[in-house]
Design an enzyme around this catalytic site. Structure first.
Site, PDB file in Angstrom:
ATOM      1  N   HIS A 128       0.817  -1.207   0.000  1.00 46.96           N
ATOM      2  CA  HIS A 128       0.000   0.000   0.000  1.00 46.96           C
ATOM      3  C   HIS A 128       0.856   1.265   0.000  1.00 46.96           C
ATOM      4  O   HIS A 128       0.377   2.345   0.321  1.00 46.96           O
ATOM      5  CB  HIS A 128      -0.962   0.001   1.200  1.00 46.96           C
ATOM      6  CG  HIS A 128      -1.953  -1.129   1.156  1.00 46.96           C
ATOM      7  ND1 HIS A 128      -2.722  -1.496   2.228  1.00 46.96           N
ATOM      8  CD2 HIS A 128      -2.275  -1.996   0.155  1.00 46.96           C
ATOM      9  CE1 HIS A 128      -3.485  -2.538   1.887  1.00 46.96           C
ATOM     10  NE2 HIS A 128      -3.227  -2.853   0.644  1.00 46.96           N
ATOM     11  N   CYS A 136       6.096  12.645  -7.560  1.00 48.13           N
ATOM     12  CA  CYS A 136       5.370  13.328  -8.624  1.00 48.13           C
ATOM     13  C   CYS A 136       4.558  12.284  -9.381  1.00 48.13           C
ATOM     14  O   CYS A 136       5.075  11.229  -9.747  1.00 48.13           O
ATOM     15  CB  CYS A 136       6.345  14.023  -9.568  1.00 48.13           C
ATOM     16  SG  CYS A 136       5.538  14.641 -11.060  1.00 48.13           S
ATOM     17  N   CYS A 139       6.182  12.430 -13.343  1.00 42.70           N
ATOM     18  CA  CYS A 139       7.538  11.991 -13.694  1.00 42.70           C
ATOM     19  C   CYS A 139       8.143  11.073 -12.643  1.00 42.70           C
ATOM     20  O   CYS A 139       9.215  10.509 -12.860  1.00 42.70           O
ATOM     21  CB  CYS A 139       8.454  13.195 -13.938  1.00 42.70           C
ATOM     22  SG  CYS A 139       9.007  14.031 -12.440  1.00 42.70           S
TER      23      CYS A 139
END
Ligand code: ZN
Length: 258
Positions: A128, A136, A139
């Site tokens: 999890h 990000c 990217c």
């Protein structure tokens, strides 16, 4: 299966024998291993987070309000996790991974306590994700939670990636977000090759991860379930331990296994 073991000494002996006889073990952990470190089981009824509306992945993507609320929860959790210490059960798992037969640790927890207790990164699958950093979404660049907190405090807006401008999100798997496929595949591959599978502190209700012990057992592994409540899979287990995890595993945290 015989009945569950409820006496500490008997549980310790049975566990030591199981690990001593194993050459390739997989450990699978859930919230119950961390409750003795002071981290509440937030899925349990009445638990800290069970009263909150979950924030779905799609809401995070589409709503700044949802993102800010998600970050507030991340900061609260990060503080809670930072204050917690790995307990003897975490330390035993780390010892068994570094010096014993454990070849993979699979966890449903996002508290980072397995990594902090010394399980090598390449032997750890966090199904999890983890709350100890952010990424990000475009990217993949790593960002620190503390940096996100600073950004929100300063600007009032959710943080954006310094490299590409994409949305930054804590590296947990949110509700409605797919689990990383390669992690689950690795866990399944190791489960069917294991000669010992130990499920600790998990009620084995969240699928697909809860299928791992069944797969291991069907492929020939000895199955040990250590949990404070009965699970649906106790009936297929070779050994069921109903004793406190930290005390039960303590000798394995201290034992010289080499
Ligand atoms: Zn980026």
């Amino acid at each position: 299966m015989n009945g569950p073991i409820t006496k500490l000494a008997a549980a310790r002996t049975a566990l030591a024998e199981a690990f001593a006889g194993a050459t390739r073990a997989v450990v699978f952990t859930g919230a119950g291993i961390s409750t003795e470190s002071g981290i509440p089981d937030f899925r349990s009824p009445g638990g800290l987070w069970s009263r909150m509306q979950p924030i779905y992945y799609d809401d995070f993507l589409s709503s700044e309000e949802a993102r800010l609320e998600d970050w507030r929860r991340r900061f609260d959790m990060a503080r809670l996790f930072a204050e917690a210490e790995p307990n003897a059960a975490h330390l035993a798992v780390a010892n068994l991974a570094r010096h014993g037969p454990v070849c993979l640790v699979v966890t449903q927890n996002i508290d980072g306590l397995h990594a902090r207790s010394g399980v090598p990164r390449d032997m750890l699958v966090e199904l999890h994700g983890t709350n100890d950093h952010a990424r990000c979404l475009d990217c993949g660049e790593r960002h620190e939670i503390s940096h996100a907190q600073g950004t929100i405090a300063k600007t009032g807006a959710s943080p954006r990636c310094t490299r590409c401008g994409g949305l930054v999100k804590a590296a947990i798997v949110s509700f409605g977000q797919a689990m990383p496929q390669e992690d689950m595949e690795r866990a399944m591959t190791e489960a069917v090759q294991a000669d010992l599978f130990v499920a600790m502190g998990t009620s084995l209700v969240v699928y697909p991860a809860a299928a791992l012990p069944i797969m291991a057992k069907e492929a020939g592994a000895q199955l040990v379930i250590a949990n404070n409540q009965p699970t649906d899979q106790d009936g297929i287990a070779d050994l069921v331990l109903r004793t406190p995890l930290a005390e039960t595993f303590r000798p394995l945290a201290e034992a010289s296994l080499v």
